[in-house]
Design a protein around this motif. Sequence first.
Motif, short mmCIF file in Angstrom:
data_model
loop_
_atom_site.label_atom_id
_atom_site.label_comp_id
_atom_site.label_asym_id
_atom_site.label_seq_id
_atom_site.Cartn_x
_atom_site.Cartn_y
_atom_site.Cartn_z
N LYS A 134 29.56 53.90 10.12
CA LYS A 134 29.22 52.53 9.73
C LYS A 134 28.83 51.66 10.92
O LYS A 134 27.95 50.81 10.80
CB LYS A 134 30.39 51.91 8.97
N HIS A 137 25.28 52.39 11.85
CA HIS A 137 24.42 52.01 10.73
C HIS A 137 24.21 50.50 10.69
O HIS A 137 23.09 50.02 10.50
CB HIS A 137 25.04 52.48 9.41
N ILE A 138 25.26 49.75 10.91
CA ILE A 138 25.16 48.28 10.91
C ILE A 138 24.27 47.81 12.05
O ILE A 138 23.41 46.95 11.87
CB ILE A 138 26.56 47.65 11.00
N THR A 140 21.84 49.29 13.60
CA THR A 140 20.44 49.72 13.60
C THR A 140 19.72 49.51 12.27
O THR A 140 18.50 49.61 12.22
CB THR A 140 20.34 51.20 13.99
N HIS A 141 20.46 49.20 11.18
CA HIS A 141 19.81 49.09 9.88
C HIS A 141 20.02 47.75 9.18
O HIS A 141 19.22 47.37 8.32
CB HIS A 141 20.30 50.21 8.94
N LYS A 142 21.09 47.03 9.50
CA LYS A 142 21.37 45.76 8.84
C LYS A 142 20.83 44.60 9.67
O LYS A 142 20.92 44.60 10.89
CB LYS A 142 22.89 45.60 8.64
N THR A 143 20.30 43.60 8.98
CA THR A 143 19.63 42.49 9.66
C THR A 143 20.53 41.81 10.68
O THR A 143 20.15 41.63 11.85
CB THR A 143 19.14 41.45 8.64
N LEU A 144 21.73 41.43 10.28
CA LEU A 144 22.65 40.76 11.21
C LEU A 144 23.05 41.69 12.33
O LEU A 144 23.11 41.29 13.50
CB LEU A 144 23.89 40.27 10.45
N GLY A 145 23.32 42.95 12.00
CA GLY A 145 23.69 43.91 13.02
C GLY A 145 22.60 44.11 14.05
O GLY A 145 22.87 44.19 15.25
N ARG A 146 21.36 44.23 13.58
CA ARG A 146 20.23 44.41 14.51
C ARG A 146 20.09 43.20 15.43
O ARG A 146 19.83 43.35 16.63
CB ARG A 146 18.93 44.63 13.73
N LYS A 201 17.70 56.57 14.96
CA LYS A 201 18.34 56.10 13.72
C LYS A 201 17.77 56.76 12.46
O LYS A 201 18.44 56.79 11.43
CB LYS A 201 18.23 54.58 13.60
#
Length: 272
Positions: A134, A137-138, A140-146, A201
């Motif tokens: 997770k 994934h967060i 590299t794939h989630k807007t806030l995470g990126r 990713k």
Amino acid sequence: MGYLHIPQLGQVHYHEYGTGSKPLLAFHGYGMTGKQFHVLEQSVLPEYHVYGFDHFFHGGSALKDWSEQQIIQGMPKALVRNYVEEWFKLHGRQRFSVLGYSIGANLALILVEEYADLIDEVILMAPDGLFVYKGFHILTHKTLGRYLFRTVTKSKWIAPSLLKTLKRVGFIDESLYKIAWSEMDTEQKRLDVYYTLNLIKRLKPDTQKVAQLINQHNIKCRLIFGRHDNLFPKREAQPFINTLNNPEVHEVDLGHWLVTADLDKYLVKFKV
């Protein structure tokens, strides 16, 4: 040592070592190079001739003509096949085995998807790719995470503060903290982390297909985990393990920092 000149990617540097005759294509973990498995001198190297590939942003490998936008979009999974096709051009089409540690396991598993009929053995050590981690994934794939990942990359002070917080709340342990800090203490190192995790990713193996192919072709499969590994522990990989017919599974009294002389001493006890 040698180089593969891979279309659509660039120059991939590889290291050769081992006294065995059977070819083993090996993919290392983050922050290392293709020489990482050199410490397995009693357990693996007497049996195999290792071709250890440097990941991009590591060692002597270099992407060619890739923009930052392309890197962030990620490397297409189909290009992993080109590693082996170019290796065949140099060494001839032949049977081989694969080894992957941590993030390098993704490439090893994808090669099983592509070349199961030519693979003798799969060795996975603290492998990424058997379940969705997770944290990566967060980032590299989630807007806030990126957004946060990019911000941390550019900042001199956020990274150490964030790592200390993650260690304090138990999200990472002391060994992972030391590894992460050693790879993020300069701007260039932070950029390398950012580019590496984004580039790979999309390199996610189809674990159901991999398991079916391993069983169908009777590929020997060794899976090795660290008992104290909080990043890629055995318990998370257990659903995949349960789908294999006859896996050889080890849980060693180590953490994620698994490829060591201690592991070599452990594995040599199981040599036939």
